[in-house]
Design an enzyme around this catalytic site. Structure first.
Site, mmCIF file in Angstrom:
data_model
loop_
_atom_site.group_PDB
_atom_site.id
_atom_site.type_symbol
_atom_site.label_atom_id
_atom_site.label_comp_id
_atom_site.label_asym_id
_atom_site.label_seq_id
_atom_site.Cartn_x
_atom_site.Cartn_y
_atom_site.Cartn_z
ATOM 1 N N HIS A 40 -11.638 -16.837 -33.128
ATOM 2 C CA HIS A 40 -13.011 -16.808 -33.623
ATOM 3 C C HIS A 40 -13.524 -18.049 -34.343
ATOM 4 O O HIS A 40 -14.711 -18.084 -34.665
ATOM 5 C CB HIS A 40 -13.189 -15.595 -34.549
ATOM 6 C CG HIS A 40 -12.969 -14.298 -33.866
ATOM 7 N ND1 HIS A 40 -13.803 -13.819 -32.879
ATOM 8 C CD2 HIS A 40 -11.983 -13.386 -34.000
ATOM 9 C CE1 HIS A 40 -13.346 -12.656 -32.450
ATOM 10 N NE2 HIS A 40 -12.243 -12.372 -33.110
ATOM 11 N N HIS A 144 -10.025 -9.788 -38.890
ATOM 12 C CA HIS A 144 -10.743 -9.138 -37.795
ATOM 13 C C HIS A 144 -12.217 -9.487 -37.896
ATOM 14 O O HIS A 144 -12.813 -9.392 -38.966
ATOM 15 C CB HIS A 144 -10.561 -7.622 -37.863
ATOM 16 C CG HIS A 144 -11.420 -6.861 -36.907
ATOM 17 N ND1 HIS A 144 -11.194 -6.853 -35.552
ATOM 18 C CD2 HIS A 144 -12.522 -6.106 -37.114
ATOM 19 C CE1 HIS A 144 -12.127 -6.109 -34.968
ATOM 20 N NE2 HIS A 144 -12.938 -5.653 -35.891
#
Length: 154
Positions: A40, A144
């Protein structure tokens, strides 16, 4: 063996077990943090590089070679994103305990164009956005990416 010696041995065993548990948890968080970074964070990501970056980073659905439906890249440094887990974030309840950024981030959302495809044939369309982001933090580390927030909850 006396009761005193037995209790001492039990205390030492409990302390050792706690230290071992903390070490295992810490290693697990470190692995999840590294995976979060790999999936990410890319400060130089562009909307035209989704196919290349997802392929290079071998991002797929968990435990398969199926193409991931969407993947979001945060255009920032790891330290800036990590700060969301501290003073740059606030609690955000949705699908569990999350933290939202206090400031918007530039992100690139890569959406799969060829549904049902498998690696290495994944083809993505990239879209640039500026959004508040929601992440899950463990022990002060992002582990996450939950999503981007268009409208803040009041």
């Amino acid at each position: 063996m006396s009761l005193f010696v037995t209790q001492g041995i039990m205390r030492i065993a409990c302390v050792c077990l706690l230290l071992l548990s903390a070490t295992v948890l810490s290693q697990n968080v470190n692995e999840r943090y590294r995976k979060f970074i790999e999936q990410h964070i890319n400060g130089k990501m562009s909307v035209n590089r989704c196919d290349e970056e997802i392929g290079l980073r071998r991002i797929s659905k968990t435990n398969s070679n199926e193409c991931k439906e969407t993947n979001t890249f945060i255009r920032a440094t790891t330290n800036i994103v990590k700060s969301i887990c501290g003073l740059a974030g606030a609690p955000y309840e949705r699908n569990g305990q999350l933290t939202r950024s206090l400031q918007p981030f530039d992100i690139v959302v890569c959406t799969l164009r060829n549904q049902g495809a498998r690696q290495p044939r994944c083809q993505y369309r990239g879209q640039s956005r500026t959004r508040i982001i929601a992440i899950k933090c463990e022990q002060g580390f992002p582990v996450h990416f939950d999503g981007d927030i268009v409208h803040l909850d009041h």
